[in-house]
Design a protein around this motif. Structure first.
Motif, mmCIF file in Angstrom:
data_model
loop_
_atom_site.group_PDB
_atom_site.id
_atom_site.type_symbol
_atom_site.label_atom_id
_atom_site.label_comp_id
_atom_site.label_asym_id
_atom_site.label_seq_id
_atom_site.Cartn_x
_atom_site.Cartn_y
_atom_site.Cartn_z
ATOM 1 N N LEU A 172 48.305 8.263 32.802
ATOM 2 C CA LEU A 172 48.638 8.579 34.188
ATOM 3 C C LEU A 172 47.699 9.692 34.645
ATOM 4 O O LEU A 172 47.744 10.809 34.121
ATOM 5 N N VAL A 173 46.824 9.369 35.601
ATOM 6 C CA VAL A 173 45.866 10.333 36.133
ATOM 7 C C VAL A 173 46.356 10.792 37.491
ATOM 8 O O VAL A 173 46.537 9.975 38.399
ATOM 9 N N LYS A 209 35.347 5.882 34.338
ATOM 10 C CA LYS A 209 34.873 5.933 32.955
ATOM 11 C C LYS A 209 35.922 5.380 31.993
ATOM 12 O O LYS A 209 35.603 4.638 31.056
ATOM 13 N N ALA A 210 37.188 5.726 32.193
ATOM 14 C CA ALA A 210 38.245 5.266 31.294
ATOM 15 C C ALA A 210 38.389 3.746 31.340
ATOM 16 O O ALA A 210 38.505 3.090 30.293
ATOM 17 N N ILE A 211 38.378 3.192 32.535
ATOM 18 C CA ILE A 211 38.532 1.745 32.655
ATOM 19 C C ILE A 211 37.335 1.028 32.041
ATOM 20 O O ILE A 211 37.487 -0.025 31.395
ATOM 21 N N ALA A 212 36.149 1.590 32.182
ATOM 22 C CA ALA A 212 34.970 1.001 31.539
ATOM 23 C C ALA A 212 35.124 0.957 30.026
ATOM 24 O O ALA A 212 34.501 0.114 29.358
ATOM 25 N N ILE A 238 44.796 2.626 33.296
ATOM 26 C CA ILE A 238 44.948 3.800 34.155
ATOM 27 C C ILE A 238 45.987 3.554 35.240
ATOM 28 O O ILE A 238 45.980 2.512 35.907
ATOM 29 N N VAL A 239 46.875 4.533 35.404
ATOM 30 C CA VAL A 239 47.752 4.599 36.579
ATOM 31 C C VAL A 239 47.259 5.778 37.398
ATOM 32 O O VAL A 239 47.316 6.927 36.956
ATOM 33 N N ASN A 240 46.773 5.506 38.581
ATOM 34 C CA ASN A 240 46.186 6.527 39.446
ATOM 35 C C ASN A 240 47.228 6.974 40.468
ATOM 36 O O ASN A 240 47.611 6.215 41.352
ATOM 37 N N LEU A 241 47.687 8.218 40.325
ATOM 38 C CA LEU A 241 48.661 8.795 41.254
ATOM 39 C C LEU A 241 47.927 9.751 42.188
ATOM 40 O O LEU A 241 47.348 10.738 41.730
ATOM 41 N N ASP A 242 47.936 9.464 43.463
ATOM 42 C CA ASP A 242 47.214 10.309 44.410
ATOM 43 C C ASP A 242 47.959 10.352 45.735
ATOM 44 O O ASP A 242 48.443 9.321 46.216
ATOM 45 N N ALA A 243 48.032 11.539 46.340
ATOM 46 C CA ALA A 243 48.693 11.707 47.634
ATOM 47 C C ALA A 243 47.779 11.338 48.795
ATOM 48 O O ALA A 243 48.227 11.280 49.944
ATOM 49 N N LEU A 244 46.491 11.107 48.511
ATOM 50 C CA LEU A 244 45.504 10.758 49.543
ATOM 51 C C LEU A 244 45.504 11.787 50.673
ATOM 52 O O LEU A 244 45.599 11.447 51.856
ATOM 53 N N THR A 245 45.406 13.067 50.289
ATOM 54 C CA THR A 245 45.197 14.116 51.278
ATOM 55 C C THR A 245 43.747 14.062 51.736
ATOM 56 O O THR A 245 43.012 13.135 51.412
ATOM 57 N N TYR A 246 43.277 15.066 52.464
ATOM 58 C CA TYR A 246 41.984 14.972 53.137
ATOM 59 C C TYR A 246 40.825 14.645 52.204
ATOM 60 O O TYR A 246 39.871 13.970 52.586
ATOM 61 N N ALA A 247 40.868 15.091 50.938
ATOM 62 C CA ALA A 247 39.741 14.888 50.035
ATOM 63 C C ALA A 247 39.879 13.639 49.177
ATOM 64 O O ALA A 247 38.932 13.261 48.480
ATOM 65 N N GLY A 248 41.033 12.989 49.215
ATOM 66 C CA GLY A 248 41.216 11.767 48.448
ATOM 67 C C GLY A 248 40.620 10.580 49.177
ATOM 68 O O GLY A 248 40.763 10.446 50.393
ATOM 69 N N PRO A 285 42.403 -5.439 35.970
ATOM 70 C CA PRO A 285 43.779 -5.555 35.462
ATOM 71 C C PRO A 285 44.242 -4.292 34.738
ATOM 72 O O PRO A 285 45.441 -4.140 34.481
ATOM 73 N N LEU A 286 43.307 -3.397 34.454
ATOM 74 C CA LEU A 286 43.641 -2.140 33.784
ATOM 75 C C LEU A 286 44.025 -1.044 34.766
ATOM 76 O O LEU A 286 44.402 0.057 34.340
ATOM 77 N N TYR A 287 43.945 -1.330 36.072
ATOM 78 C CA TYR A 287 44.121 -0.284 37.095
ATOM 79 C C TYR A 287 45.375 -0.511 37.916
ATOM 80 O O TYR A 287 45.638 -1.626 38.391
ATOM 81 N N SER A 288 46.140 0.563 38.107
ATOM 82 C CA SER A 288 47.279 0.559 39.026
ATOM 83 C C SER A 288 47.198 1.797 39.904
ATOM 84 O O SER A 288 46.754 2.860 39.442
#
Length: 346
Positions: A4-5, A19-22, A27-37, A49-52
């Protein structure tokens, strides 16, 4: 393995995700998508299929509990943070909320998940921090893992606080943790409020290139791909409860770095006049640390990591990437803070 990133749509986080998915890591990508996301930062792996992806805030405990229950990660790599010193000077409370309360909330959600699953020995909480927690150096010396904390800005104070929280959760509750403190990052996908993309943007527009004070502040520069490699190395192989300083062995004065960028732009995107003619000295920001330098001996000797980029190679690659990806850069220009100088003395 599943990680969980947090903050995986940001500059450093997205480098880790790619890099991890390669490498075949889920990977589970948790992001609030604020101004810099920016979702474009992970577009190259979004269909893997490795990405959520989970759009959530680390301050939202209910969302965190749901994400842990749904995805059952083997480790947490915590990068989500407010990270711009100038912004912290103008609006410090947002930094306290995300970097301190957000980290505390994530620690509690991680601990609850770890305990309900009978405290698996392989679980790891990796907290990513900064060398700025150590304060400012003189002309000599380097930060080690034993350097006392001496933060001098709201940003670095909030990161120092989160470091202490992580160590406290390890000592009090036994939560398996590792910590890393890195030097200044640079490379592709960096949000255009930081020095290197600011210089490139201003130079391409033919606008004054702002340099704080006399440009004599010294930083150790670390390419983001080298940092991503180091973070995965520490997460997978670091000793439980231990911290590791990650540096690029690339010290430079700000003014020298800006001149190097201008010389590269002169070659790759020549203008009527040398880009260095645009350099403009501006009022220094409050509490501007004079020098940072990292001693990376521990991570080199214990985990066999070292940077692969020299500063000259990394800057050349970075400038070329921005020139090849101007659409990505221009798309962010209207976001809050871009093309503004924050935190200046009134």
């Amino acid at each position: 393995m599943k990680i969980l990133v947090t903050g995986g749509c940001g500059f450093i986080g997205s480098a880790v995700v790619r890099k991890a998915i390669a490498r075949g890591i889920e990977i589970v990508n948790l992001d609030a998508l604020t101004y810099a996301g920016c979702l474009d930062n992970v577009a190259s792996v979004a269909n893997s299929p490795l990405y959520s992806f989970e759009h959530a805030d680390i301050c939202d405990r209910a969302a965190l509990d749901r994400i842990f229950k749904t995805h059952k990660p083997d480790a947490v790599l915590h990068l989500a943070a407010e990270s711009h010193v100038d912004r912290s000077i103008d609006g410090p409370l947002a930094f306290l909320n995300t970097n301190i309360m957000g980290t505390g909330t994530l620690l509690e959600a991680s601990r609850a998940y770890w305990e309900v699953n009978d405290r698996p020995a392989g679980f790891r909480f990796h907290h990513v921090s900064t060398d700025e927690v150590f304060g400012s150096l003189g002309e000599t010396g380097e930060f080690t893992e034993e350097t006392p904390y001496s933060p001098r800005s709201p940003y670095s104070a909030s990161k120092a606080s989160s470091d202490h929280l992580v160590r406290a959760w390890h000592e009090t509750y036994g939560l398996p943790v590792v910590l890393t403190n890195c030097s200044n990052n640079y490379g592709p996908y960096q949000f255009p409020e930081k020095l290197i993309p600011v210089v490139i943007l201003k130079a391409l527009a033919g606008q004054p290139i702002p340099v704080y004070g006399k440009g004599e502040n010294v930083r150790d520069w670390l390419h983001v791909e080298d940092h991503a490699e180091a973070l995965l190395t520490v997460l997978l192989n670091g000793e439980n409860g231990r911290s590791y300083n990650i540096g690029g062995d690339s010290e430079a004065r700000n003014i020298d770095l800006v001149r190097m960028l201008c010389e590269i732009l002169d070659r790759l995107r020549p203008a009527a006049h040398p880009h260095a003619d645009l350099i403009t000295y501006v009022t220094d920001r409050p509490g501007h640390d004079q020098r940072y330098a990292i001693d990376p001996t521990r991570v080199r000797t214990e985990l066999n990591w070292k940077p692969s980029y020299t500063l000259a190679e990394g800057l050349e690659q970075t400038v070329d990437w921005y020139l090849q990806n101007e659409r990505w850069l221009r798309a962010l220009q209207n976001r809050p803070g871009v093309n503004q100088r924050l935190g200046k003395v009134a």
